[in-house]
Each structure stands twice: as structure tokens, then as C-alpha cells.
Design an enzyme around this catalytic site. Sequence first.
Site: not given
Lengths: 402, 487
Positions: B48, B51, B174, B252, B340, B403, B405, B440, B445
Site C-alpha cells: 500500500a 513509491h 477470458v 529488497k 510491486s 462494525c 472496531c 475482532c 459484524c
Amino acid sequence: MAAAVSAKKQGAKQVLVIERDSSLGGILQQCIHPGFGLSYYDEELTGPEYAGRFIRQAQELGVKTLLNSMVLEVLPDGTVICTNAEYGITTVRAKSVVLAMGCRERTRGNIQIPGTRPAGIYTAGAAQRLINRQNEMVGRRVVILGSGDIGMIMARRMTLEGAQVVAVVEIMDFLAGLTRNRVQCLDDFGIPLLLSHTVTRVMGNRRVEGVCVARVDENKKPILETEEFYPCDTLLLSVGLIPENELSRTAHVEMSAITGGPVVNQCMQTSVPCLFACGNVVHVNDLVDNVSWESEVAGREAARYAMGQLPQSAGTVTCEPGNNVRYICPQHIALTEEKAEVDLYFRVKLPEEKVRIRLLCNGKELGKKSAIKVNPGEMEHIKVSMSDLTAGKLEVHVAKGV
Amino acid sequence: MLQTDVLVIGAGAVGCAIARELTKYQLKVLVVDKNEDVGGEASKSNSAIIHTGYDAPPGTLESQLVVAANPMYELLTRQLDVPYQKVGAILPAFTDEQFDKLPALKAKAFQNRVYDVEYLTGEQLLAMEPNLNPEVKAGLYIPRENIIDPFLLVVAYAENAQQNGAHFLLNTKVTGIRVENGRVVGAQTTAGEIQATYIVNAAGLYCDDVAAMVGKNDYTVNPRKGQFYILDKNTTCKVNHIVLPIPTKVTKGKLMCPTIHGNMLVGPTAEELEDKQDYSTTAEGLASIETDVRRLIPGVNLRDSITQYCGLRPNRNPEGLHVDTYDDVKNYVNLSGVRSTGLTASVSLGKYVAQRLIEIGMPVNFNSTFNPIRKGIPRFHEMTYEEQDALIRENPLYGKVICRCETITEGEIVEAIHRPIPARSVDAIKRRLRAGMGRCQGGFCGPRVLEILGREPGVPTEEIRKNQIGSHMITGKVRGERVIANV
């Protein structure tokens, strides 16, 4: 509900219960099995029946309720902010607040079971809700990890609904839950209990296709040569409960690293004077009866605090776990002039048979009792008179011997 | 038969970014994906990070695309309503050997036109990152390495593309590409035949399989597994920056960084695999993360983990990011080696692929109605009490927290189910809203989300899946529904 009833009985004018669910009763609503109230009511009730008694009492006494309301924040001055579909963001100002948020289940992520992440992995409580309240069957061939009470109860429940429970797997060499649940839920249904075993891997990319189970060594490390594949479509987890204290933390309540709940005194009062706590949010209990007694104290004392009737403390006694004791609740006792009996609840670290439980205040023995068997899964209890206590420390020791 | 101007195969970050870019032209755009949701593969299990490209192989297309992409995110995430946070990365050296590598790393950044990489002393690094291993000698600071919500980025590309006229066909694999007279004319899929003038292969891990359908077998893709830990927001040992190890010849290495929502992310491993379906974490892999990351952050507490997962990077053999067109297979663009850095490169790849399509003859008629703005689902937990109150008064479903949490409301879940790219699986809800992504892990939830997922579109709960076909959540009703006859 027990705290609310008790607060009202003590004379509190206005008592409000804020509940996020659409109905009262908490987790008891999905616990449709019997076994509740054996000590509190001297009767065997189901979860909804047990909760129902408190709900009726609360209604008769005029306790108000705010359902479908999730508390977002508790402030150290007793202000509670919650969200409600009808009233929007709602602020409640209280003279005292009882925290009774209960606990949540440990997850697969907590215990870090390697493998794939398919559908079919549920905590025992989530499965219990789906089956008992939502009429949804979670699986047909089940492995249960953990011998906690909910796990064993779900083993029986799944069996009764036609599923095959392949095994209940427990990493420790002793049972995590109550012995009576092993007898009534596993032994009576011929469900194998594998002690000193654990699930080492989950298999299946979409739905669970099976799990690998291995024996563990004395350091709880799986012995790979003993790994065996168990085909199943469901893995249920009953691997412990964690007091749910997000709100307590944001209210700056002092927490215990051992119980995961607030540090309380014999009034169930936290480090923030107007905040009290009871039940599984303080420490995980195995019997609702104990929770009810403890909650009565919290409700009563919170009411007295609100009415300005809590006496000043003249000193503190710190409860210190001694030999083979994991924790004691309450963690300390505020000494007052009142002639009162204090209930000490505690858990042992390891199972032991034929033991003597000793209570020492600043080195002086205040009480003792014998027990045939102690077990970490079953909470122990001993009483002490306030008038016998002096400021300092109070120890509970559990050692072999009669 | 379905007919389109451009068929994009793969609805990951790159495929969705390409689709969005192409809606800036007067074209019929169709995206197909075998999964039940957009972003269901590599785009959902990465670190996430947006870069800078400071460590890309200089002079390559990958370097060019990543370096070009980084500055675009500020505007893009505002337009698409995607959480994005500037955190910066540090690269601390603890040993003499690592220390000696710093000048070369800075020189490489310079070659990649990433000029704002700075040297920092050990003291400076410790002041920025108090939980860093105190043996740190010195290091580099890369200020524009940032973090994003990777799930919402993909959903936002897709929704904005759809809003501007693109179509998405999910749960559709496909199976073949029709080539006539040296040009592509369409594809066979599990949902039938699709006629297409242009075809873009953005199939990620499976791009070699798609390339083989047009007879291009000059490379293969194998998965390179990366396992990660996600830690609870309450873990005490946290970091404020992306903390990277000095790379070795082999890898890396494993990093620790905050996620956009305040969790800690630790990993990944790098394991070469053959099996493209091996999505399993392993005890050894997870243990190696602990060993390695402790060298950077000795106090990291992996017992605070709320989940572990793995992603499969599409590793191209031979290596390198390629965007190819062919003289003997016209009207076809083949992407491969998007690894990545692909999440970052998605925005520039969208533009690059559109340009390549224009070069091979795609007509350029601008779509004057293109709207770059996508409004996301209101994020209740990020609002002030006043904003929350106003939202609940507008729609009471926002007053009901499902939810607990992550404080996600029923209003958000219902909206996600009815969005242009509808969330219809448990994971699709989780990726868009974080319901079930907290500590949790859906224990509370999960049953409620299942109920809403059935109720809203009116489907039996037995049909609700975790993600792909076959991942059903429940096996049936406990008891039969009682039928009460009309009398």
C-alpha cells in the site's frame, strides 16, 4: 442489567442503559442452552430466560433504555456520547457510569494459524449467533480449536443440528472451560477431545477443505511428524476472550495488563472516580451468576457515588496474587469505616488437586479454605471482612496440602 | 454478443486505471475480470505504498512510469476521494557494510531523477523514529514515499470509469482471444463471446496465459509470495515513516510502516513459487519477518497482530516491466512484469497505455463530458460529531454502527451494496469500508454484514460468498422456513 436493577434498588432516581443491540440481554440472547442461574437463582435457566428475569425487573423498577445506540466516547467526567438512528449523536450526562461492555473473542489472526484464508472460519460466538439467532448453518463437518466453554457448547449445538464435529483440539494439557461442559457437550456426544494438540495449517482457497492438526511439545511448539490432515469445511475457534475496553482506554481508566480490564476496588470503581465497571469488561468470567453478583456491587456503589454517599477511603489494601494465583479481582480495597464483607474472585495459574487457599494481610493469616480441585478455567472465590484489614497488602496463596 | 471498442482484461489497479483513462475518449470500454470484485488479486495484497521510484532500475520503463506517477497522486486521490497520506520513508544503515551502500543508493535515486533523497545522521533518524534500532549509524530519507488505501484506489478508478461510461463484467474469465488477419477481433469468455476492436492485457499474474492466447510465449510469470502481518492500532511500538531495510543482492527486504488507517504493516517475504493459487501463509515465512524486522525495530510486537496475509507478485521471467505491441498481432497491447511498484505505476500506466493505443491507430475523439471527480461513500468514523449528526438526520441508517472496531455504519454498507460497482461479497464490503478489518476480524459484524448482504439485493444468504465462486459463507438454513398457507 444487574447493575441497573441494583442501582435503582439503591435509590438512584434515573438509571439509563445504553445498548448497541436492538434488544436487551447481550450475549445471553444467543446462549439458548441451559446452565445459567444454578447459583444465583438455584434453578437451571437458558440464557434468554436468565436475561429475561433481569429485563423484567429493570422494567418494573423504571430503568430507562436506549437501544440501537453505540457509545462512541465516554469522558472522564461521566459524559457519554452515543449514536442513535432516531436521535442522532446523543450526549448523556451522568453522575456515574457503569462500564459493562463485555468481551470479544480472540481470532485466528491473534493466534496466527498459518495457511489459506477461505470462508468457513468462524469464532465460536459468531457461529452461535448465526445458528441460534439468524437460522444460518455455518458448516457440516467441523473442527473446533480451543476447549473454551463456547467451543464445547458449539460442539454439541452443531452435532444436534446434524453437523459432524470431528474433534475439539486444545493446545494446553488441560481443559480451558468448565468440566461440566466437557461431560455434557463432548463426552455425552462422543466428540473426541485432543489435549496438547493444535491446528497447524488451514487448507482450501475458497471454502475450508481441511486443517492440519499436530501434537505440541512442552513449549507448545507443534511436533511436525505428528501432523495429520483432517478434512472439514469449517473451523470454529474458541481460543479465549478479551475484555472490550476501547471506551475505558479513551476515558483514561487505569488498566490491568493481566486481566485486560480496568483496575477496580471492591466497589467496582475504576481509577476514574465516577466510572465503575463490571462483568467481562473487567475480567473474563466463566459463570453469569458471578457476573450478576459483581454487577450488583457496581450498580449499588455507582448509585451511592451519584448520590454522594460513598464514604471517604482511609487507606488502601493492594491485592497481590501469591503462589499459583494469576490475578485477583478487585485489585485493591479502599478501607472505610463500613462493616462490609469483600468478595475476592481469583483464578489459579495451573490446575492442582487437594489444595489449601490462604489469605494473608500484611503477613497475618485472615482466612483459609480447602479445595479438592482448582482449575484455571474455573474462578475461585473467598470472602474477607473489611474490619480485619489493615492498609498494605493482601495476598492469596494456593498450595498443595490439606 | 457484447461489442466494445476496447476490451481490458483484468480489473486490478492497472486495468481499472487504464479503463478510467480511456473514458476520456469517445470509446466503448469494457473491463472483464474472473474475480467477483475489482482489485481481487495482487492489488489487494501489497504494501500500500506510493513509491517515488528512487530504487528502480535506472533507465527502464518501470523507472519512468513510477517516477512520473508519484506526483500525480496528490490530485488524483483528491479527485477520486481516496485516503492518501504523506509519510516519507527512511532507509537506516546499522552496519559498516550497509553504511557503505548509502552513496550508491543515493546515486541510483539521482539517476532515477528522484533528487530529494537526503542523508540523515543516526541522531536525526532516531529523533524521527524513536523505536528505531539505536545502533543506527546514518541513513537516507526519501520524503515522497507515501501511503494510500489500495482497495479504495482500485474501486475509485473503476467507479469513476463506470460513471464516465465504461462497463465492468466481473466473474468472467477470458478463455481465448480471436485473432483474424493479424489483428485481434474479440475474446471468448465464460460469459460468452465479446467483439472488440482493441484488447489490452492487464491480467497481472495471469498475463502470460492471456499472451499465450495470441501466440506470444516469449516470457512466463511465476508468483513471488509476500507474507505480511497487520498489527492492532493499539500496539505500543509503532513507526511514523516507512522504515525500509538496506537492500541486499537477493532481496529488497522486509519493512515496517503505518497503514493509512493507523495499523502497522510488517513484511513482506519474497518466496519464488510455481503455483499461482498458493495463497497460504507459513509458519517459517512469518517467523522470518519477525527475525528481519527486529533488526530495524527491535521492539516490534507481532503478538499484537490482528491478521496475516500474503500476496502473489507477478514475477516476469525474464525480468522487467514491459508494455508491448506487435506487428503480427495488431490492435493488442500486452502488459507484463507489473510487480510491486504496479500500484504506484497504475496511474501513469493508464496514460501510457492510452498513448500506445493512439500510436497504433486508436481514434482520438475527446470525451467532453468526462468528469474526473468521484465521490466516495461517507466515512462516518472520520467525521466530527456535528457532521455525523447531520448525516444521521439525512439517513438514519448512518446512526446504526455495524462494525464496532472500525465504527462502520449500516448506511455505509447499504450504500456500498448499491454503488455503480456493487459490493456483493463479504470481502468486497471489507475492502471498501473496513467492516471486519479491525481487531475482532468480523467476529461481531460478520453475521450482521451477512444479513445485510442478503437483505439489500434480495438474495438468499446461502448464495453470499466471502469472495470467489465456491467461497460460500454458510451451508444452508438450520431449520426450514415454515410456510404458512393462506386460508
